[in-house]
Each structure stands twice: as structure tokens, then as C-alpha cells.
Design an enzyme around this catalytic site. Structure first.
Site, PDB file in Angstrom:
ATOM      1  CG  ASP A  98       5.892  -8.481   1.443  1.00 38.30           C
ATOM      2  OD1 ASP A  98       4.781  -8.722   0.933  1.00 38.30           O
ATOM      3  OD2 ASP A  98       6.103  -7.529   2.210  1.00 38.30           O
ATOM      4  CG  ASP A 199       1.262  -6.765  -1.602  1.00 37.14           C
ATOM      5  OD1 ASP A 199       1.571  -5.927  -0.745  1.00 37.14           O
ATOM      6  OD2 ASP A 199       0.857  -6.456  -2.744  1.00 37.14           O
ATOM      7  CD  GLU A 256      -1.543  -5.072   2.313  1.00 40.48           C
ATOM      8  OE1 GLU A 256      -1.362  -3.865   2.525  1.00 40.48           O
ATOM      9  OE2 GLU A 256      -1.399  -5.587   1.181  1.00 40.48           O
ATOM     10  CG  HIS A 329       5.562  -0.893   3.689  1.00 36.90           C
ATOM     11  ND1 HIS A 329       4.916  -1.947   4.309  1.00 36.90           N
ATOM     12  CD2 HIS A 329       5.214  -0.967   2.384  1.00 36.90           C
ATOM     13  CE1 HIS A 329       4.221  -2.618   3.409  1.00 36.90           C
ATOM     14  NE2 HIS A 329       4.386  -2.043   2.231  1.00 36.90           N
ATOM     15  CG  ASP A 330       1.678   0.315   2.445  1.00 42.26           C
ATOM     16  OD1 ASP A 330       2.604   0.678   1.687  1.00 42.26           O
ATOM     17  OD2 ASP A 330       1.160  -0.816   2.407  1.00 42.26           O
TER      18      ASP A 330
HETATM   19  C1  NOJ Z   1       0.305  -3.313  -0.335  1.00 44.63           C
HETATM   20  C2  NOJ Z   1       1.716  -2.957  -0.007  1.00 44.63           C
HETATM   21  O1  NOJ Z   1       1.861  -2.903   1.370  1.00 44.63           O
HETATM   22  C3  NOJ Z   1       1.995  -1.639  -0.687  1.00 44.63           C
HETATM   23  O2  NOJ Z   1       3.207  -1.065  -0.282  1.00 44.63           O
HETATM   24  C4  NOJ Z   1       1.931  -1.852  -2.170  1.00 44.63           C
HETATM   25  O3  NOJ Z   1       2.062  -0.604  -2.825  1.00 44.63           O
HETATM   26  C5  NOJ Z   1       0.626  -2.501  -2.599  1.00 44.63           C
HETATM   27  N1  NOJ Z   1       0.201  -3.568  -1.740  1.00 44.63           N
HETATM   28  C6  NOJ Z   1       0.761  -3.065  -3.991  1.00 44.63           C
HETATM   29  O4  NOJ Z   1       1.632  -4.161  -3.966  1.00 44.63           O
END
Ligand code: NOJ
Length: 562
Positions: A98, A199, A256, A329-330
Site C-alpha cells: 500500500d 491510497d 484507489e 477493508h472499508d
Molecule cells: C482509503 C483507505 O482505504 C482507508 O482505509 C483510509 O481510511 C483512507 N483512504 C485514508 O487513508
């Protein structure tokens, strides 16, 4: 279309904190992952993506990095990481890391220096502004509630943080900062990694002047996304990152990108532009949200899913490349979200997996998806750990006086901790995740849902995912075929075709609890030769029934033909 290893691969995402704890401190770690490498090999995945394992005070579970070149102590040492890399490589698996460079931790050396004085050489690594009429420099809100600015008394200025106040945004306008980031990337690439997941990478270029956003009625702050999403210099920065770092290596990249549209994604992923291999877009993850954002619950309309997925499948075909995901994970667990995690857990998990893996793009499996892990409902907000969830609860319940029960309902449906409960390895205490006290509670359904049982049972979701991966290796049409939607208006069946050279695939998915009749539209030319895979007994359904048949609840069938 160019053939590439990362198009033919299946990626497995690991959230290290919740994967496997090897030393009994209640926190997953790198040695724990290494112990489970054979499990991943057995599943058949090609690439492992590690969520951040770098030094971090863990305000946002590692997405707040205080040292980009060190391993978080909770997770182990650099030697542990090297061992994991080697164990993966020895089994012909790749490792991607990451890259979190929209922001750092406020405990990073750069920020510690930057806040010392306005003249500090690191000051300009971050985004500082004086206040406006005694308030924040603009009206942007943070993704984790409240203002996106934090006041620093020492220098009498505010710094920007699009996420938590412990995640100050880095200033990409500064060439020295960019140089440091590219050097850091090369440092990891030289250690043999196979790529990066980046990210919120489409947030790094901000519109100069940072203009105010439009505040919605009843709200205090505005979304500033118009002024930092896909910003003015983003393509330039990504191209520079390739020239300075990535081009020297044969690696994969996935960016992302919250809020990215298909036209912009064409630019990001068009190989001739040399930016990224693929992006994570969010359109399909927003379809069950109302106008007030993710906590505003709304049932999914299947026709919306078709419209969105089709736009991306067609939009990137032959231009760029799609990533395919339903979990990370989100996000809440997909079987609880678009499936039925009670009566039809097995069937719907397999159907959703098939739906995804048969599309054009690189599929991502998030830990636990392959055993059908579900959402969790903790009784008390005290049991939640995620900063986004906790800040939102505080704002809604404590500051705005909203009904706690209804806020809990939205957390049950959408909270990020749904994905972060420990991986369920077996039926022993804490699901076999740790011998200590887990940092977050285990989902109590580990007694019935766990990897040990799934590996033993040939009918499990795990074995079904193995088969999906195996089929991808065998049939180039699954990777390279184009996509064609059929029955666009059907409210329960999502059916599509793939076409490649002389071959075709027909994928028919029932997204409902009901039995439904499928009829192949007359104008579609297709003759089945083989029943490839289905969730009511693998590929055992008759291949001559493809033109009309009854689908059981959440049934999926894939036919191969001409
Ligand atoms: C996206 C990540 O997937 C998430 O888990 C994170 O809280 C935010 N970006 C900030 O880094």
C-alpha cells in the site's frame, strides 16, 4: 489488447491487523501472514496486497504513516517482512504494498519539523493557511467528520487534513516532497516488491486557492471534492511517478480513486499515457446509499448495478483495464450487503463471486470473502474501533442529537469494522485468530463460518473460489473477452455474455431469494457447448437448457459455447 500478467492474476487483499496473530498479543502480524502463505497458495491467488504495515500511531489503522521505511512494531520487523516476501516469491506469488502518500501521520518526522516554524525546510511539505475571519481557511469537511482543517497554535496557521487530523495532507506542489516519495518508492521496489496499491491517489492535486465548496442545507461544512478529486496536475504527477520510479521495474499499479468517473479512468489506465494499470472506482459501492452519503441507507436496485457495471465494462474495454472488487477493508461484507447472509449464505456468496470473476478485469478477493464472512452487529458503540465510525457516531448522536438506534443500524449496514473483525480460522476461541485478547471482537458466527471447515468441505465457498481461479487460468476468454449485457431491465437476473475470438460465455445470475425464469433473448446468438460452473452443484447443470431455465434463489450458471 495487450496481454499482461496482472490482467491474468487474482489479487488477495490482507488487512494485517485482522489476519492472523502469531504471538498472542491480539494483533495480527507479518509472521502470522507467513504462516498462512500455503493457505493462499492453496486458494490459488497470484498476488497478495498488504494493507499498510509501516510504522504508524494507528489513528487510522496504519493509513497514517509515521515512517515509510520501517515496519510497525505491532506487526514485526523488516526481517519478518523479507521472510514473507521470500515465502510468497518462492511459491510464485507476488507482493504489492500500500502506498499512502496523499497524507502522512502527524507523527512523521516531516510534519514534526513542519510545525516547528513557518521557515522550517519541511513546512511546505504540507498545506498550511492562515485562518479566515477567525475560522478555517475554507469550508471543506473531512471524510472523517468535522472540518478538514486543524489549527496550530504555535504558528497561528491551519493545516489541511482530508481525513483525520492526525493525517495531514502532503503538498504535491512541492518538487522536493515528490522527489522524496519517488525515492521511497524505489527503496521498496529495490527490495523486490511487485507493485503498489495507491491510497486515494486521485486526491493528491488540489486546485490552487482551495476554493469553498457548496454547503448542503442543514450541514456545517461542504464537500471540497470538486477541488481535489482528479485535480489539475494529477495526470502530470502520475506520469512523473512512472518516469522517476515505476518505469524502471516490471510491476503492477492500482490507484484507489473515490468518485472517479469512467472518462477520467480511461485516461488513468490507458497504457499509452503511462499512469496506472487500473483504478478502484466506487460507483457500484455507492448504489445502496441515499443522497446524504454512505450512512443514508437505500436498498440496491439491480438495474442500477447493471447500468453502472456495464458503463465501466464497456468504457474501459480496449482502452484501459478494470479492477473488480466487491469487498475491501472499508466496505461491509458483500454477502450481507448484496446477498443473503442467512438462508442463502453459501449460494449468494458463490453467485456474487462468480458474477465478479467472470467480468473483464482483475479480480480482488478480500480476506474472509472466500469463506463467506459476514457483517457483524456489536451491541455497543464501545465495541467499535474504526475512526470513521466513531467520529460519525459522535457527531450525529452527541452533537446533533440523532437517535442512537438508527445510527447503529447504519453502522451495522455500512461500518468499516464489518470487514475488520478477525479472520475466522477455526471454531476455537476467538476463531483461532489469536491466543490473546483480540484488538477487536471476533464475529460470534466463527463457530459455523471458518476456514478450517471450509477447506475440509468440498462444497464450500472456498472450494468454489478455487474453481473460479482455476477457470481463469484455463480460459483466456475470462480474462480477455469483451462484455455484453443482456436483459438490461430484468429486476432479479443479471445476465451477460463474454466474447473472445470464436468463443462465448453466458453468465446468468439470480440476485434474489426467489425462483426466476430465465429466457435467452432471441436476438442473442449463442449455442452452449459446456456448462462451466454453477453454485447448485458446480457445473453439473445440463448444457442444453441454456436458452430457457428456472433459476433457484441466488443461482448462477456459466455456459461456454459459440
Ligand atoms: C482509503 C483507505 O482505504 C482507508 O482505509 C483510509 O481510511 C483512507 N483512504 C485514508 O487513508
Amino acid at each position: 489488447m495487450d496481454k499482461n500478467w496482472w490482467k491474468e492474476s487474482v489479487v488477495y487483499q490482507i488487512y494485517p491487523r485482522s489476519f492472523y496473530d502469531s504471538d498472542g498479543d491480539g494483533i495480527g502480524d507479518i509472521k502470522g501472514i507467513t504462516e498462512k502463505v500455503d493457505y493462499l497458495k492453496d486458494l490459488g491467488v497470484d498476488v497478495v496486497w498488504l494493507s499498510p504495515v509501516y510504522e504508524s500511531p494507528n489513528d487510522d489503522n496504519g493509513y497514517d504513516i509515521s515512517d515509510y521505511k520501517a515496519i510497525m512494531k505491532d506487526f514485526g520487523t523488516m526481517e519478518d517482512w523479507e521472510e514473507l516476501r521470500d515465502e510468497l516469491h518462492n511459491r510464485d506469488m507476488k507482493l504489492i504494498m500500500d502506498l499512502v502518500v496523499n497524507h502522512s501521520s502527524d507523527e512523521h518526522y516531516w510534519f514534526q519539523e513542519a510545525k516547528k516554524s513557518k521557515n522550517n525546510p519541511y513546512r511546505d511539505y504540507y498545506i498550511w493557511h492562515p485562518g479566515r475571519n477567525g475560522r478555517e481557511p475554507n469550508n471543506w469537511k473531512s471524510s472523517f467528520s468535522g472540518s478538514a482543517w486543524e489549527y496550530d497554535e504555535n504558528t497561528n496557521e491551519y493545516y489541511l487534513h482530508l481525513f483525520s487530523k492526525k493525517q495531514p495532507d502532503l503538498n504535491w506542489e512541492n518538487p522536493e516532497l515528490r522527489r522524496e516519495i519517488y525515492d521511497m518508492m524505489k527503496w521498496w521496489l529495490d527490495r523486490g516488491i511487485d507493485g503498489f496499491r495507491m491510497d486515494v491517489i486521485n486526491f493528491i492535486s488540489k486546485v490552487p486557492g482551495l476554493p469553498d465548496g457548496k454547503v448542503k442545507e442543514g450541514e456545517k461544512y461542504a464537500s471540497g471534492s470538486k477541488y481535489f478529486r482528479d485535480g489539475p496536475r494529477i495526470h502530470e504527477f502520475l506520469q512523473e511517478m512512472n518516469e522517476e520510479a515505476l518505469d524502471l521495474y516490471n510491476v503492477m499499479t492500482v490507484g484507489e480513486m473515490p468518485g472517479v468517473g469512467v472518462e477520467e479512468a480511461q485516461k488513468y489506465t490507458d497504457p499509452s499515457r503511462n499512469e496506472l494499470n487500473m483504478v478502484f472506482q466506487f460507483e457500484h459501492m455507492d448504489l445502496d446509499s441515499g443522497p446524504n452519503g454512505k450512512w443514508d441507507l437505500k436498498p440496491l436496485e439491480l438495474t442500477d448495478l447493471k447500468e453502472s457495471i456495464t458503463k465501466w465494462q464497456v468504457g474501459l474495454n480496449g482502452v484501459g483495464w478494470n479492477s473488480l472488487y466487491l469487498n475491501n477493508h472499508d466496505q461491509p461484507r458483500i454477502v450481507s450487503r448484496f446477498g443473503n447472509d442467512k438462508e442463502y449464505r453459501l449460494e449468494s456468496a458463490k453467485m456474487l463471486g462468480t458474477f465478479l470473476h467472470m467480468l473483464q478485469g482483475t479480480p480482488y478477493i478480500y480476506q474472509g470473502e472466500e469463506i463467506g464472512m459476514t457483517n457483524v452487529q456489536f451491541d455497543s458503540i464501545e465495541d467499535y474501533e474504526d475512526i470513521e465510525t466513531l467520529n460519525m457516531y459522535k457527531e450525529k448522536v452527541e452533537e446533533n442529537g440523532e437517535d442512537p438506534a438508527s445510527v447503529m443500524e447504519s453502522i451495522y449496514a455500512k461500518g468499516r469494522d464489518n470487514a475488520r473483525t478477525p479472520f475466522q480460522w477455526n471454531h476455537t476461541k476467538h476463531g483461532g485468530f489469536t491466543t490473546g485478547e483480540p484488538w477487536i471482537k471476533v464475529n460470534p458466527n466463527y463457530l459455523n463460518i471458518n476456514a478450517e471447515q471450509a477447506v475440509e468441505d468440498e462444497q464450500s465457498i472456498f472450494h468454489y473460489y478455487r474453481e473460479l481461479i482455476r477457470l481463469r487460468k484455463k480460459h483466456p476468454i475470462i480474462v480477455y473477452g469483451d462484455y455484453q449485457l443482456i436483459l438490461p431491465d430484468h429486476e432479479k437476473i443479471y445476465a451477460y455474455m463474454r466474447n473472445y475470438e470464436e468463443q462465448k460465455l453466458l453468465v446468468v445470475c439470480n440476485f434474489s431469494d426467489d425462483e426466476v425464469e430465465f429466457k435467452l433473448p432471441q436476438e442473442i446468438s449463442f449455442t452452449a457447448e459446456e456448462s462451466m460452473i454453477g453454485n447448485y452443484g458446480y457445473g453439473e447443470f445440463p448444457s442444453d437448457s441454456y436458452a430457457a431455465f428456472t433459476l433457484k434463489p441466488y443461482e448462477v450458471r456459466v455456459y461456454k459455447g459459440k
